[in-house]
Enzyme design. Structure first.
Site, PDB file in Angstrom:
ATOM      1  N   SER A 116       0.946  -1.250  -0.153  1.00 24.77           N
ATOM      2  CA  SER A 116      -0.107  -0.015  -0.108  1.00 24.77           C
ATOM      3  C   SER A 116       1.000   1.156   0.173  1.00 24.77           C
ATOM      4  CB  SER A 116      -1.007  -0.075   1.144  1.00 24.77           C
ATOM      5  OG  SER A 116      -0.336  -0.184   2.429  1.00 24.77           O
TER       6      SER A 116
ATOM      7  N   GLY B  76       2.561   0.031   8.856  1.00 22.40           N
ATOM      8  CA  GLY B  76       3.441   1.017   9.167  1.00 22.40           C
ATOM      9  C   GLY B  76       3.856   1.516   7.837  1.00 22.40           C
ATOM     10  N   SER B  77       3.528   1.154   6.408  1.00 24.45           N
ATOM     11  CA  SER B  77       3.929   1.570   5.150  1.00 24.45           C
ATOM     12  C   SER B  77       3.843   2.970   4.689  1.00 24.45           C
ATOM     13  CB  SER B  77       3.430   0.483   4.098  1.00 24.45           C
ATOM     14  OG  SER B  77       2.093   0.575   4.138  1.00 24.45           O
ATOM     15  N   TRP B  78       2.525   3.440   5.329  1.00 25.48           N
ATOM     16  CA  TRP B  78       2.256   4.952   4.949  1.00 25.48           C
ATOM     17  C   TRP B  78       3.236   5.656   5.674  1.00 25.48           C
ATOM     18  CZ3 TRP B  78      -3.362   7.011   3.341  1.00 25.48           C
ATOM     19  CH2 TRP B  78      -3.805   6.030   2.391  1.00 25.48           C
TER      20      TRP B  78
ATOM     21  N   ASP C 141      -2.239   3.608  15.953  1.00 31.20           N
ATOM     22  CA  ASP C 141      -2.604   2.173  15.891  1.00 31.20           C
ATOM     23  C   ASP C 141      -3.056   1.463  17.290  1.00 31.20           C
ATOM     24  OD1 ASP C 141      -2.971   0.648  12.853  1.00 31.20           O
ATOM     25  OD2 ASP C 141      -3.293  -0.401  14.699  1.00 31.20           O
TER      26      ASP C 141
ATOM     27  N   ASP D 257      -6.075   4.134  21.005  1.00 25.53           N
ATOM     28  CA  ASP D 257      -7.711   3.975  19.963  1.00 25.53           C
ATOM     29  C   ASP D 257      -7.705   5.361  19.517  1.00 25.53           C
ATOM     30  OD1 ASP D 257     -10.163   3.879  19.552  1.00 25.53           O
ATOM     31  OD2 ASP D 257     -10.846   3.225  21.351  1.00 25.53           O
TER      32      ASP D 257
ATOM     33  N   ASP E 172      -5.205   4.484   6.134  1.00 26.48           N
ATOM     34  CA  ASP E 172      -5.436   3.582   5.241  1.00 26.48           C
ATOM     35  C   ASP E 172      -6.071   2.295   6.032  1.00 26.48           C
ATOM     36  OD1 ASP E 172      -4.993   1.981   2.993  1.00 26.48           O
ATOM     37  OD2 ASP E 172      -2.995   1.379   3.454  1.00 26.48           O
TER      38      ASP E 172
ATOM     39  N   LYS F 256      -9.047   5.500   3.132  1.00 26.47           N
ATOM     40  CA  LYS F 256      -9.572   4.424   2.336  1.00 26.47           C
ATOM     41  C   LYS F 256     -10.802   4.109   1.982  1.00 26.47           C
ATOM     42  CE  LYS F 256      -7.494   0.431   3.008  1.00 26.47           C
ATOM     43  NZ  LYS F 256      -6.727  -0.513   2.128  1.00 26.47           N
TER      44      LYS F 256
END
EC number: 2.1.1.205
Lengths: 1049, 313
Positions: free
Chosen positions: B25, B53-55, B86, B102, B127, B167
């Site tokens: 992603s 954590g790709s974004w 997250d 949260d 995402d 998303k």
């Protein structure tokens, strides 16, 4: 931002053009109510009388939202239906059964998880997905109270248990492992049940308020003691997520439904922290059983799944009676050799076992032991009696029988037959010995078949090549001298396994291992044909004649590996035997031992799957009966007591016991209340439009994500009947299309494609007695040993010879790696020859088409980059007898039309100008575009002009478009377009004699909402309606379900 | 991302492994940025539902690393601050503050704002997607709730004129979402990067130019549902009327669709033929997937402890 016609408010009736006829799709709620089952089917409620298998009514409840739950008041007079943010209350049976009743469209601003009536039925409680409970007064329909407890984070599940007027418990299942149980009136938390991992998918409090059951993403079922909050027991067994739980049997048992397509019954034993799984029911197909309900009084259950199927389960069959009365009852009995010895006062030797047992029509079972002792179990299976011992059958005996005639034969290895005839009171009335003389070898197998009402045939084999096969004909009354003849053996390895006799032609068919079989003409005693290794697989386990006429039979054959087929065997005037497979399929359920057609001409198969024996309705795809017997390696006997009542008997050996399992008559007229459709998303649907069945129906083929290809019919009223579910594909379907067949021939062809380069060409016939049959006629071999390409789309052009007979097809395939391939397919040789191979770019191709114009042949492709490309291949094709595979050389058009992938296209011939084709394309970019292609007669050029561009033709991806045939030759054309926003739109394209400015303009005429989610495919045909002189136009819409619509003019 | 034969089916999947992205992603955000210049002038960024954590990796490379090349002594220089949130733990990424929390909790908002030194964010992205059940309407509802959860936090921490990217799944009711976002942003676009499969319903909503609603003060409170949060926001969400439950229809609007990423970039739907040598060389995933909730069930099945319907004596 012009959204082209939002759906009309009423969803259905007010649509001017589109009118819904029927819908088959996910069932997410079902409830027993008196003698009825209430079930959801999208926004519709269906009511069935379950014992009679009768659909009482179908009616639309909500405009759009699906019904996710059904609540019934305690006094059984009121009903609450809810789903998503909508709910309605039905007051009394009169409203419930009134098909036309306009139900109130009520709603709240959140997803409704559960609804229940209060103890006095005066109010209804409504639990939202944020753990809020609204109390709605049933008189005023106003919210009179709102309660919530603590966290308002989103819930995946929740339920309400009304215990009394003063006590209502709420169970809330959170998204991450927690279950809150709170008291509605005291507004306090009773328990926070911790122990699950992942989202809680269902939670239910027992009706005594003492226990709670829950299930989660961790695939376990847990039960909890609400007085202490402790986890009493956990059940493991489901192979996937569990969606639904219900308590039954005085809160001792739980009935669960799962994504793994099984329902399970769980029992809690005190002091055991393992929740014990006592039964597994495979009722639904594909993926997901969403809902289930138990009628505790009658111990019956109902389940509904993603396949739209509603199945009934008799939970009582779990505990069959131990005291057999009649065959009509469900019972199970087992006897050890010791017990039989004790009861009959006959000594049993060490290691003495039952060699075989047969079931007779006089309600008795006759057995022979390994020491040649013959016993009978009689008086309704209650009394054992020793008949005699014959040492001829010491250590070796072969048993055959005729149930209806109460006749049993034992054959010794030396060829001595004892034939025993019993009377209606299970008394041995006659015993005859038949001797086969002059045998060189020992008898290794004997098979029998009924010849006619008077006589039967025995067929014997000795492995000695000097012995022929012995054929004995005798009469059932054992009154005449048997006729013994010898038949020639085939010159191939032959191990006798099964027999079939055809009375019309006096033919005998004999099956063997290695899928070899032989045909004898008993008039002449001659072997007419040998089929050696006829198909893949090993043993032919059964053969039966399912249709015959002079010089022709249709044979059904089962092969142990799971294959079964219908074979047409024909003797031509010269005497040659011609064979043709007309139906061919396989089951994926272990070993296939046999099959038969039931009274409704449905195909019933049986065999073993790991440790169970199963009986399976192949036509309708459900299990009729199963018995955990330990597996195939044992002596067993399957008996049909009464096929029309689904009454069967299975007798087997298990750990030195003789076990008799009698199913008794089925308690339901039909286990399957609704047949539904595919178990996963339907990817493509194609109607055979140019052939009408006798009942006015049209055949259609659907392909789905469940890898199944289904052959079904659609009737003028929208009813769908399935004939076959074919399991040849191993990956999800991409495209299915009927292709042009020879005129007037009642043979049709269809192609299906899928991932892994699967490409199958099917032959379909509509047999006057057996109904529609389908066989895979040809397979295009993949280009590599480990195929990983998807065949995204294809097109065909028929090839005729000079006599205008169909010779084959030109086949155009487009692939996920941008390949374009053109094959020539020869119908007689069933061979594909690659003519042209090329590649577009590197992007995936989604769409393709042959275009024939002015004697020139063009290839068009649409790709994920939004481009349309057209090549002229006239030269390459006309010059095909060249050695080399050709490339695409003449690129005429390469034009971007959509921002991203072109999902669908429709070509429309301009009614006034032969040289104009309108290409309507729909894309991932929500746009619908009419691109005009003008073909020049003089030069080879094509000019392209965008005539109409509708940017927001849908609010999501456009997935399919189909030309509506009834409008084909008018001043306008109409197409039906589907999109993922669950809308069907009818678009009109106007044409004029003198090219005015709006010639070719797209105009949206109607838009309707469809409950079919993941709306992905459509096909349209004209269908003759007997009530109406004019034919009507119907559309099939596929996705997560299948809907049928009428397109009115 | 596992170590499987998916490599061949999807080139982005393999490329992600080669280039060290934690998920394919990453390319989606890169292609969205190519189209919309999302990162231009952006210094304070929140990445919601960030794990694995790709974004955040993309944000780190494109914003944090590139800022290092700037002259920090200039008065106009603002130090980039990136926050990733997250519920799941996340391995550290250079220049990114990770918060395991949260996103609906007010404390999380305060933590983010304290990282920003009280300033508001320039850019918020998400995402996130829930595990789908297969009930299309429920899945769409849950996804909408996730976007609303991200949006309520965004309304509290995004500066006026800021950008929000999330998303979406283009299903039945996505036009309701477009309509409601239209009340909060200057421009709302539905964008589909080429690295997102054409066969998937996935798209991204790009909301440019945040315009706080006049007279509405968004406040995150514990025990308040997303519905309650947006009550009185005037974004066209149907309100609950306790005295009249005949529920009104909400407005629907189709947002313009933009495909992004160069046409010459890889096609996520296509099958690519890999170099024969490469084919054999299977790459390890950059980060192993987290244990699923059903790991116990899997272990039991492997050990043969799952119950079949065999009646034990």
């Amino acid at each position: 931002m012009n959204a082209h016609l939002q759906p009309t408010e009423n969803g259905d009736n007010s649509s001017p053009i589109l009118r819904p006829l029927s819908h088959y799709g996910p069932v997410v709620a079902c409830r027993f109510y008196k003698e009825f089952v209430l079930a959801s089917n999208g926004p519709n409620l269906k009511i069935y009388r379950y014992l009679e298998d009768e659909l009482v009514l179908t009616k639309r409840i909500f405009k759009e939202n699906k019904i996710h739950g059904i609540a019934i008041s305690h006094d059984l007079t009121r009903f609450a239906l809810y789903g998503s943010r909508s709910f309605t209350v039905v007051y009394g049976e009169k409203e419930l059964f009134d098909e036309k009743f306009d139900h109130l469209q009520l709603g709240v601003n959140d997803w409704i998880k559960s609804m229940e009536f209060s103890y006095d039925d005066k109010v209804v409680y409504l639990l939202t997905a944020h753990n809020v409970v609204f109390t709605v007064d049933l008189g005023t329909l106003k919210i009179i109270d709102e309660k919530s407890f603590k966290e308002k984070s989103i819930l995946y599940s929740g339920s309400i248990q009304v215990l009394s007027q003063e006590k209502v418990l709420i169970a809330a299942g959170t998204i991450s492992g927690g279950v809150f149980v709170w008291d509605l009136f005291e507004n306090k938390l009773i328990r926070n049940l911790v122990g699950h991992e992942g989202a809680i998918f269902d939670v239910k409090i027992s009706n005594d308020g003492n226990y709670c059951a829950s299930c989660s993403d961790d695939r376990s079922v847990k039960i909890w003691d609400l007085s202490t909050g402790s986890n009493l027991a956990t059940g493991w067994g489901h192979n996937s997520r569990i969606w639904n739980l219900c308590w039954y049997d005085n809160n001792k048992k739980i009935f669960s439904q799962s994504e793994d397509c099984t329902s399970r019954s769980w029992i809690y034993h005190e002091d055991n922290d393992l929740l014990y799984c006592e039964a597994v029911y495979e009722t639904n197909l594909g993926k997901h059983i969403w809902c289930g309900d138990v009628n505790d009084d009658f111990k019956i259950a109902v389940t509904g799944g993603a396949d739209g199927r509603l199945m009934l389960i008799n939970l009582k069959s779990l505990e069959p009676s131990l005291n057999p009365s009649f065959q009509n009852n469900c019972w199970k009995k087992q006897f050890s050799m010791d017990v039989i010895s004790e009861l009959t006062k006959v000594e049993i030797e060490k290691n003495e076992i039952f060699k075989n047992y047969v079931d007779l029509n006089n309600n008795s079972i006759v057995c022979i032991t390994s020491k040649g002792k013959v016993f009978i179990l009689k008086d309704n299976y209650s009394k054992w009696e020793f008949l005699y011992q014959d040492l001829l059958y010491d250590n070796y005996s072969l048993t055959n029988y005729f149930k209806e005639e109460n006749l049993v034969t034992f054959t010794s290895s030396k060829g001595t037959i004892s034939a025993l005839k019993f009377d209606d009171n299970s008394g041995l009335s006659k015993k005859v010995t038949i001797k086969i003389n002059n045998l060189k070898g020992k008898i290794t197998n004997v098979l029998t078949t009924k010849k006619n009402d008077e006589n039967f045939l025995m067929f014997m084999e000795s492995p000695n090549p000097k012995d022929g096969f012995m054929l004995i004909e005798a009469n059932f009354e054992l009154t005449t001298e048997p006729i013994i003849t010898s038949l020639g053996k085939p010159e191939t390895l032959f191990v006798l396994t099964c027999l079939a006799y055809d009375i019309t032609n006096n033919w005998l068919l004999v099956g063997s291992r290695h899928t070899t079989f032989v045909l004898y003409d008993l008039d002449t005693g001659k072997m007419l044909n040998v089929w050696k290794k006829f198909c893949p697989g090993d043993t032919i386990t059964s053969m039966s004649i399912i249709d015959s006429s002079y010089g022709k039979v249709i044979l059904m054959m089962t092969v142990r590996d799971g294959l079964y087929m219908y074979l047409e065997i024909r003797k031509d005037p010269v005497g040659n035997i011609l064979t043709k497979i007309i139906q061919n399929n396989r089951i994926q359920r272990g070993f296939l031992e046999g099959g038969f057609l039931n009274h409704k001409k449905e195909l019933i198969l049986y065999g073993f799957k790991s440790h169970t024996f199963f009986l399976w309705n192949e036509t309708r795809q459900f299990e009729i009966f199963k018995e955990i017997c330990g597996g195939a390696h044992r002596i067993w006997n399957f008996v049909i007591n009464d096929c029309a009542n689904d009454n069967y008997k299975f007798i087997y050996n298990k750990s030195a016991h003789l076990v008799i399992r009698n199913t008794g008559n089925a308690i339901f007229k039909d286990n399957c209340l609704d047949n539904g459709t595919h178990g996963r998303e339907i990817r493509n649907v194609t109607i055979l439009s140019n052939y009408t069945r006798k009942n006015g129906g049209k055949l259609f083929i659907s392909g789905a994500e469940d890898t199944c290809v289904r052959l079904s019919e659609i009737l003028p009223n929208g009813e769908v009947n399935n004939f076959w579910s074919l399991r040849r594909h191993v990956s999800g379907l991409q495209k299915t299309k009927f292709i042009k067949s020879e005129k007037d021939e009642k043979v049709f062809y269809c192609i299906t494609t899928a991932a892994r380069e699967e490409f199958f060409l099917w032959e379909i016939i509509d047999h006057p007695i057996l109904g529609p049959l389908i066989n895979c006629y040809a397979t295009l071999e993949p280009s590599s040993a480990e195929p990983d390409l998807r065949i995204m789309d294809f097109d065909t052009l028929p090839i005729y010879n000079s006599k205008q007979e169909l010779q084959g097809y030109l086949i155009l395939n487009v692939y996920s790696d941008s390949s374009i391939k053109i094959f020539e397919f020869n119908l007689n040789k069933r061979r594909f020859e690659l003519l042209i191979e090329d590649r577009y770019t590197t992007c995936c191709l989604w769409d393709t088409r042959f275009i024939l114009k002015n004697g020139k042949l063009f290839v068009m492709v649409g790709a994920t980059d939004g481009y349309i490309s057209i090549w002229d291949i006239t030269f390459e094709i006309s010059d095909i007898r060249k050695e080399n595979i050709q490339c695409l050389q003449k690129l005429l058009i390469r034009q971007q039309i959509h921002q991203s992938g072109i999902k669908t296209h429709t070509l429309i011939q301009h009614p006034y100008d032969y040289n104009i084709l309108d290409l309507v394309t729909g894309g991932d970019d929500n746009a619908l575009v009419n691109t005009r292609l003008v073909f020049s007669e003089i030069s080879n050029n094509i000019t392209l002009e965008i005539k109409s561009f509708k940017e927001n033709a849908a609010s999501s991806t456009i997935t399919s478009s189909t030309l509506i045939p009834s409008y084909k030759n008018g001043k306008y054309a109409k197409i039906i377009v589907t999109s993922v926003d669950q809308r069907l739109r009818v678009w009109r394209i106007d044409y004029h004699l003198d090219s005015t400015s709006n010639d070719g303009e797209l105009v949206c005429e109607d838009c309707a909402y469809t409950t079919v989610a993941d709306t992905g495919c459509s096909d349209v045909c004209l269908i003759e309606d007997k009530q109406n002189i004019n034919s009507k136009c119907i559309a099939l819409i596929g996705g997560a379900g299948l809907s049928c619509w009428e397109i009115t003019s | 991302m596992g170590k499987s034969s998916k490599d061949k089916r999807d080139l982005y999947y393999r490329k992600a492994k080669e280039e060290g992205w934690r998920a394919r992603s990453a390319f989606k955000l890169l292609q969205l940025n190519e189209q919309f210049q999302l990162f231009k002038g952006v210094r304070r960024v929140v990445d919601l539902c960030a794990a694995p954590g790709s974004w955040s990796q993309v944000l780190s490379r494109e914003i944090y690393q590139k800022a290092k090349l700037e002259d920090t002594k200039l008065e106009s220089y603002i130090e980039p601050k990136l926050v990733a949130v997250d519920l799941q733990p996340m391995s550290p990424i250079e220049g990114v503050t990770t918060i395991q929390a949260d996103i609906t909790h007010p404390r999380t908002m305060n933590k983010i704002l304290s990282v920003f030194g009280g300033e508001k964010a320039d850019f918020v992205c998400s995402d996130g997607a829930p595990d789908v059940t297969g009930l299309h309407d429920l899945d769409e509802y849950i996804q909408a709730q996730l976007i609303l959860s991200a949006l309520q936090l965004t309304c509290c921490i995004l500066k006026e004129g800021g950008t929000f990217v999330a998303k979406i799944f283009r299903g039945r009711d996505i036009d309701l979402m477009y309509s409601q976002l239209g009340f909060l942003f200057e421009k709302v676009v539905c964008a589909k990067p080429r690295s997102s499969r054409g066969t998937s319903l996935e798209s991204f909503i790009v909301c440019i130019g945040y315009k706080p609603r006049l007279g509405w003060k968004p406040t995150l409170e514990l025990d308040k549902s997303t519905e309650e949060f947006f009550q009185n926001s005037g974004i066209g969400r149907a309100q609950l009327n306790k005295n009249d439950l005949s529920f009104p229809l909400e407005e629907r609007i189709i947002a313009p669709f933009i495909a992004c990423g160069d046409l010459s970039s890889y096609d996520s739907d296509a099958t690519y033929t890999l170099d024969k040598n490469l084919e054999r060389l299977s790459l390890d995933p950059v980060q192993m997937p987290t244990a699923p909730p059903y790991k116990t069930a899997l272990e039991m099945k492997r050990r043969g402890n799952m119950q079949l319907a065999v009646r034990k004596k």
